[in-house]
Design a protein around this motif. Structure first.
Motif, short mmCIF file in Angstrom:
data_model
loop_
_atom_site.label_atom_id
_atom_site.label_comp_id
_atom_site.label_asym_id
_atom_site.label_seq_id
_atom_site.Cartn_x
_atom_site.Cartn_y
_atom_site.Cartn_z
N CYS A 291 0.85 -1.20 0.00
CA CYS A 291 0.00 0.00 0.00
C CYS A 291 0.89 1.25 0.00
O CYS A 291 1.89 1.31 0.72
N HIS A 293 0.33 3.99 1.31
CA HIS A 293 0.24 4.77 2.54
C HIS A 293 1.33 4.37 3.53
O HIS A 293 2.18 5.17 3.87
N ALA A 294 1.31 3.12 3.98
CA ALA A 294 2.33 2.67 4.94
C ALA A 294 2.66 1.19 4.73
O ALA A 294 2.95 0.48 5.69
N ASN A 295 2.61 0.77 3.47
CA ASN A 295 3.08 -0.56 3.09
C ASN A 295 2.23 -1.72 3.59
O ASN A 295 2.73 -2.83 3.76
N HIS A 313 -5.33 0.44 7.13
CA HIS A 313 -6.01 1.70 7.49
C HIS A 313 -7.10 2.07 6.50
O HIS A 313 -7.47 3.23 6.37
N ASP A 314 -7.58 1.05 5.74
CA ASP A 314 -8.79 1.24 4.92
C ASP A 314 -8.62 2.06 3.65
O ASP A 314 -9.63 2.46 3.06
N SER A 315 -7.43 2.36 3.24
CA SER A 315 -7.29 3.00 1.92
C SER A 315 -7.86 2.05 0.88
O SER A 315 -7.82 0.82 1.06
N PRO A 328 -6.43 6.99 3.69
CA PRO A 328 -5.34 7.97 3.72
C PRO A 328 -4.35 7.88 2.55
O PRO A 328 -3.55 8.78 2.38
S1 FES Z 1 -1.05 0.94 5.03
FE1 FES Z 1 -2.69 0.86 3.69
S2 FES Z 1 -4.02 2.33 4.37
FE2 FES Z 1 -2.37 2.47 5.71
#
Ligand code: FES
Length: 361
Positions: A291, A293-295, A313-315, A328
């Motif tokens: 992802c 956002h934060a992998n 985190h639901d992205s 996010p």
């Molecule tokens: S790591 Fe995917 S939404 Fe945060």
């Protein structure tokens, strides 16, 4: 965790630092170009077995020129890749001044308020960060004589300092008995100044008293492999673009269709990247597994229509375009062309490089 389950989840991690003989730069431009193409092809031919990330050290150190960070399941694959690389036309000009072998493992120290998920430490998921800082690490024997509770107390302080620098991601791997050092630590970040401040602050932490050795330190810049080889410098070389074009060319088989039944997903290695495959109503989609956002592991996300939701985190991302549909995450993830032929799934890059597609930099 039982020995058996630790064994089944853990990865081999290898940091190989190469130095190029200056004689290589005196080869003709055509010879150098061919040697680089061969080198790239060789690394890519291991894409189904090893995740390989490349980094240039040019300008950062005088005794190593580039790093191949290799992550896989079997030591034999690392050994065979090394043999194959030294069998290329570049091989006679290469030496390995530094080499660190390690494995993943769950930490014995619990991070307060954040129990470690079972896969957190046993599966390395490199980010798209621009820089990687690597060093071997050995603790004093006095550390191991401390009671576990005392070590946990000291590590609590150490972990608290690390949390003050969220832009720096730590990958700790274990070498006990496999190599000279006890750990190899690799920090990923886009901000070298944050890493510097973190290391300075950690010197004042109690844990620092138990450090026996934490050098040499390698400052590495992330690049695609062709770009890494180009960074070695030689007049008239234009291999990066040519090699990237070549990468986009062939279709590469990565899985059997039967391995990804309708409604299921899986992860494969392709050209050094972890790629998530999704079978949605009989159509297969392929996108980078990490992802933006934060992998988070997208392959473990839930799919609705042609959108996948990151489990962390639901992205949400569009499976066809890789574009984020819900925050996010703000950046797209890499996507790959998919062909299914005779029961096999083939992939080809859509962007010149998965790294650049995901980084958006
Ligand atoms: S790591 Fe995917 S939404 Fe945060």
């Amino acid at each position: 965790m039982s020995q058996e389950s630790q064994r089944s989840r853990r990865q081999i991690v290898k940091f190989t630092f190469f130095k190029v003989d200056p004689a290589w730069r005196r080869l003709s431009a055509a010879e150098r170009e061919e040697s680089k193409r061969q080198f790239c092809r060789t690394v890519e031919s291991f894409g189904d077995r090893l995740l390989v990330r490349s980094y240039s050290l040019m300008g950062a150190r005088g005794d190593a020129d580039f790093l191949l960070w290799q992550i896989g399941e079997r030591l034999e694959d690392v050994q065979q890749l090394t043999t194959a690389l030294f069998s290329t036309a570049t091989g006679p000009y290469l030496t390995v001044p530094y080499s660190y072998l390690a494995m993943t493992r769950r930490s014995v120290y619990a991070a307060k308020d954040q129990p470690e998920a079972p896969e957190d430490r046993t599966v390395i998921r490199p980010t798209e960060s621009k820089y990687l800082f690597v060093y071997p690490f050995v603790k004093t024997r006095a550390w191991y004589k401390l009671p576990l509770e005392e070590r946990q107390r000291i590590m609590d302080e150490h972990i608290a300092v690390g949390r003050k620098y969220p832009s720096v991601k730590l990958n700790t791997t274990y070498s006990f008995g496999l190599d000279d050092q006890e750990f190899v630590v690799a920090f990923e970040t886009d901000e070298p100044s944050d890493f510097l401040d973190l290391v300075m602050e950690l010197r004042e932490a109690e844990s620092s008293q138990y450090t026996l050795r934490d050098t040499p330190i390698f400052t590495c810049t992330a690049m695609g492999l062709a770009e890494t080889l180009d960074s070695l410098g030689a007049p008239g070389d234009e291999t990066a673009a040519a090699a990237e074009g070549e990468r986009a060319g062939p279709w590469v088989p990565v899985a059997r269709l039967a391995d990804v039944p309708e409604g299921e997903s899986t992860v494969v290695y392709f050209a050094g990247d972890q790629v998530a495959l999704f079978n949605v109503g009989g159509r297969v989609y392929a996108l980078g597994d990490r992802c933006s956002h934060a992998n988070g592991p997208l392959s473990e996300g839930s799919v609705e229509g042609t959108a996948v939701t990151c489990p962390w985190h639901d992205s949400q991302f569009d499976l066809a375009t890789g574009k984020p549909l819900r925050a996010p995450a703000a950046r797209p993830v890499a996507i790959y062309s998919v062909r299914v032929d005779n029961g096999s799934i083939f992939l080809k890059r859509k962007q010149p490089s998965g790294r650049s597609a995901a980084s958006g930099k």
